[in-house]
Structure formats: C-alpha cells, structure tokens
Design an enzyme around this catalytic site. Structure first.
Site, PDB file in Angstrom:
ATOM      1  N   ASN A 208       0.858  -1.193   0.000  1.00  9.80           N
ATOM      2  CA  ASN A 208       0.000   0.000   0.000  1.00  9.80           C
ATOM      3  C   ASN A 208       0.891   1.240   0.000  1.00  9.80           C
ATOM      4  OD1 ASN A 208       0.471   0.896   2.850  1.00  9.80           O
ATOM      5  ND2 ASN A 208      -0.339  -1.157   3.238  1.00  9.80           N
ATOM      6  N   ASP A 305      -4.868  -9.421  13.062  1.00  8.06           N
ATOM      7  CA  ASP A 305      -4.976  -8.005  13.418  1.00  8.06           C
ATOM      8  C   ASP A 305      -4.050  -7.767  14.613  1.00  8.06           C
ATOM      9  OD1 ASP A 305      -5.756  -5.503  14.554  1.00  8.06           O
ATOM     10  OD2 ASP A 305      -7.534  -5.595  13.273  1.00  8.06           O
ATOM     11  N   ILE A 306      -2.944  -7.082  14.353  1.00  6.75           N
ATOM     12  CA  ILE A 306      -1.904  -6.915  15.387  1.00  6.75           C
ATOM     13  C   ILE A 306      -2.442  -6.053  16.526  1.00  6.75           C
ATOM     14  CG2 ILE A 306       0.456  -6.107  15.803  1.00  6.75           C
ATOM     15  CD1 ILE A 306       0.815  -6.498  12.663  1.00  6.75           C
TER      16      ILE A 306
END
Ligand code: C5P
Length: 399
Positions: A208, A305-306
């Site tokens: 991204n 999901d950290i």
C-alpha cells in the site's frame, strides 16, 4: 543541543576508531565538552594528537601517568562527566567491563565511575556472535549499560554481518537519549510503522502507499521524551529514526511476531498500514504466463490483526493506541473501530486522495478515546507526533 554536557569518550582499538574522530566533531558541534581517553590499542589506529586537537583537550592514555594523577586522579576523571561513551568498544574491553577488571586507564575509569555508560561495540562478526561476548553483553545490559549498534554490513575484515560500529549520527542520537531525563525516561514503547508487503511469488507482492512518515515521526518524538522505543517497521519510504531499536519486517505475520517478541511495554502505538489480506496460495517460484491468456487466480487469507491481538492479549501494554485511515464518515468508523479492536485511543484521519495526507508531510487527525472525539487542526506530521507523544507521557505519568 548538548551545551554544558561533558562526555568522557573512551576510544578502544579497531579500524572503526577513525569514526570516533567524527563523533568528537559532532559532539563539539552540539556544544558538548569532550574528555578523550585513548587505549593503547586505540592509539594504534588514531593518534593522540588528532584526538586532542579535535577535542580541544588533553587526551588521557595511561593509568600510571603521574602528571595526570597530580592534575586529575582517575576517580575524579571518571566522575566529572555527564556520560561515559565507549566507541569503539572491542570484545576485550566488553569482557573487562563485564568482569569488573581494572588493569588500564579505560577499564579503571569504567569501574570507578558512578556515571551512566553508553557502549558502541565494533568487532568481527564471529567475535560479536561468540557465546562469551553474548554473555558479556547480557551482563552489561543487566548492569544498566546502554548499547548503540553494532550495525550489520560488510566489515573491514571482508566478512558480513553485525559488528560494524554504529554511525556517528546514531551514536549522537543514543547520547542524546541517554542524557534525556524526559517524562518517558524508563518507559518502553513499541511503535509499528510503514506498509507491509505480502508476497504473491518470490518477486511480486501486494503493498500500500504508506510512507511510514507518521510512525517514524512518532517514534522520534517518543524517543525525544526519553522513551526506550522499539520501532517495528515494514518496508517504508522514509528512513527509521536514530536512537531507537529498529526491527525491520516485511509481512503482517512477521510484524505480529516482532511486536509480541518486544513485549512487555508500557505503551504501544500501532501506526503501521498493515495489509488486511495475504495471498494464501503464494507461489514458491516466479509465476509465468502460460500463453493461454488466463490470469492466475489468487486466493486470499485474512491477516492477523496486530492491534486487536495486542489490545486483547495477556501482556497488554497499559496504553494501546491505534490508527484509522478512513475515506468517509471518519469519526463514526473510527469510534466503532476503537471498541472493536479494544484499544484505548484511535488516531483517525481522512486519507481521501484530495487531502494529500497519505504520503504527504501534513496530517489532520481526530483523537478518539473513551472521553469522546477531539479534532486537532491540520499540522505537520512531526507536530502531530510531538503532541501525541506528550499525551502519551501524560497518560502514563500517573500509572
Ligand atoms: O482495520 P484497520 O486496518 O482500519 O485498522 C487500523 C489500525 O489497526 C491501525 O492502528 C493498524 O496499525 C492496525 N492494524 C493492525 N493489524 C492489522 C490491521 C490493522 O495492527 N492486520
């Protein structure tokens, strides 16, 4: 600036000793006074004359130099400094320090001091990785000695790996951090930053547009307030700040593992733009066109999901801060996100292309906490970082 600060600089032996001359220039340029001590091995690589000329002070070399004892005994010499810096520190010097030996001027000063000590090791990679050096480093860290480097790279001896002396700029940043008595001194903060790269095959990946600029600025601002920062970064466009512990990762899975390995922490700031999905059927070798005109079908799997994992984990830091990059209904989405992920604050921003925020130098954020939403005016990412770091310091103050 380091005005009014006195650094006792011990220069050990090794080819990297020449960098200590640059360090002296940087220290003097920042306003510090430098008392140089040159070991006998160090004097094989840089001359006492060049050291004292740059420091603008007498260079000390010998424990048994009676003139020095008359002028300033070794006990006093070891205590007038605000910080003792050993750069480069050889394996031998680290071993002496770990054992508390005092058989020359440098080791005697290090044993006699009640001042903080910062060590910048430089040695052959095998020596650095040897079990004896690992033991000595662990002992010194337990004794409260601070370390900067060594860096990994090609070495003067032709080998490759960790062992190069940290660059003088990085040593300067570590000196500043060691002399900082900011509100976050003694606090450990983990910062995630940058994008993640999720491989499609060995040469292609999904990424991204995150530059890592905001996360980097936050890490630097926390460091400036005295925090011990672990900076877990994906492949970012901007360089990592000096004076923090950098853990470079590529994928979301690696980032989670690095964050979990860095716990416990007093606070965690998750500024990374982590890919939500990874390619489940990533190819082990480069994918090729087969001439049929048929595109390969990529299958996706959800990444961990950290932020949610850390927020809901057993070793949860007291303060967990997440980010929300949204393109519409920023506050509503970010408020829901805070609850869903279990973090304390969400720093929300509008990353619609028209705002120019993603990849730009400015940010306009809304900080969402249990107390509601607070919008900050548009300002530089550095200013957002400083304001956020001050908020974090205030939140940790009473806990
Ligand atoms: O769900 P979303 O990606 O919008 O959440 C953003 C926040 O969650 C950021 O703080 C980001 O660092 C974090 N995050 C994470 N791990 C993921 C996805 C997002 O830590 N897999």
């Amino acid at each position: 600036m380091l005005t009014d600060k006195r650094i006792l600089l011990i220069i050990g032996g090794g080819i990297a000793a020449y960098k200590s001359l640059l360090l002296i220039r940087l220290l003097r340029g920042a306003g510090a006074a430098v008392t140089p001590v040159l070991t006998h091995a160090g004097a094989e690589f840089v001359t006492p004359l060049s050291v004292s000329a740059l420091a603008g002070e007498k260079v000390y070399t010998d424990l048994f130099d009676l003139t020095d004892e008359a002028e300033m005994g070794h006990i006093q010499l070891s205590r007038v400094a605000d910080l003792i810096v050993v750069a480069p520190a050889t394996a031998d010097l680290l071993a002496k320090m770990a054992q508390g030996r005092a058989d020359d001027l440098a080791s005697t000063l290090l044993l006699a001091t009640d001042t903080g000590v910062l060590v910048a090791p430089a040695m052959n990679v095998r020596m650095w990785e040897h079990a004896a050096t690992r033991r000595n480093v662990a002992q010194l860290a337990a004794d409260g000695v601070r370390f900067v480097g060594p860096d990994a790279g090609e070495m003067a001896c032709g080998e490759f790996g960790p062992g190069r002396l940290a660059e003088p700029e990085a040593i300067m940043a570590a000196i500043r951090a060691a002399l900082t008595t900011g509100p976050l001194a003694g606090r450990h903060v983990i910062v995630t930053s940058g994008p993640t790269h999720e491989p499609i095959d060995p040469v292609r990946y999904i990424a991204n547009r995150s530059s890592g600029a905001q996360g980097t600025a936050i890490a630097a601002a926390l460091r400036d307030l005295g925090a011990d920062v672990t900076f877990v970064t994906g492949p970012a466009a901007v360089p990592a700040p000096a004076g923090v512990t950098v853990v470079a990762v590529e994928t979301a899975a690696e980032m989670l593992a690095a964050v979990e390995a860095a716990l416990p922490a007093d606070a965690a700031v998750m500024a990374a733009a982590v890919a939500d999905w990874r390619v489940a059927n990533a190819a082990g070798s480069k994918m090729k066109k087969d001439g049929s005109g048929k595109a390969p079908a990529l299958e996706f799997a959800e990444n961990p999901d950290i932020l949610a994992t850390v927020s809901k984990g057993d070793a949860r830091p007291r303060l967990v801060v997440g980010f929300a990059a949204e393109t519409d209904d920023v506050v509503a989405h970010a408020t829901a996100k805070r609850l869903r992920k279990g973090c304390d604050w969400i720093v929300a921003n509008d990353v619609s292309p028209a705002t120019g925020i993603m990849g730009g130098t400015e940010n306009a954020v809304t900080v969402i906490s249990a107390d509601g939403a607070e919008s900050w005016p548009r300002m530089g990412k550095d200013q957002v970082a400083r304001k956020l770091a001050e908020r974090i310091a205030a939140a940790l103050k009473n806990s």
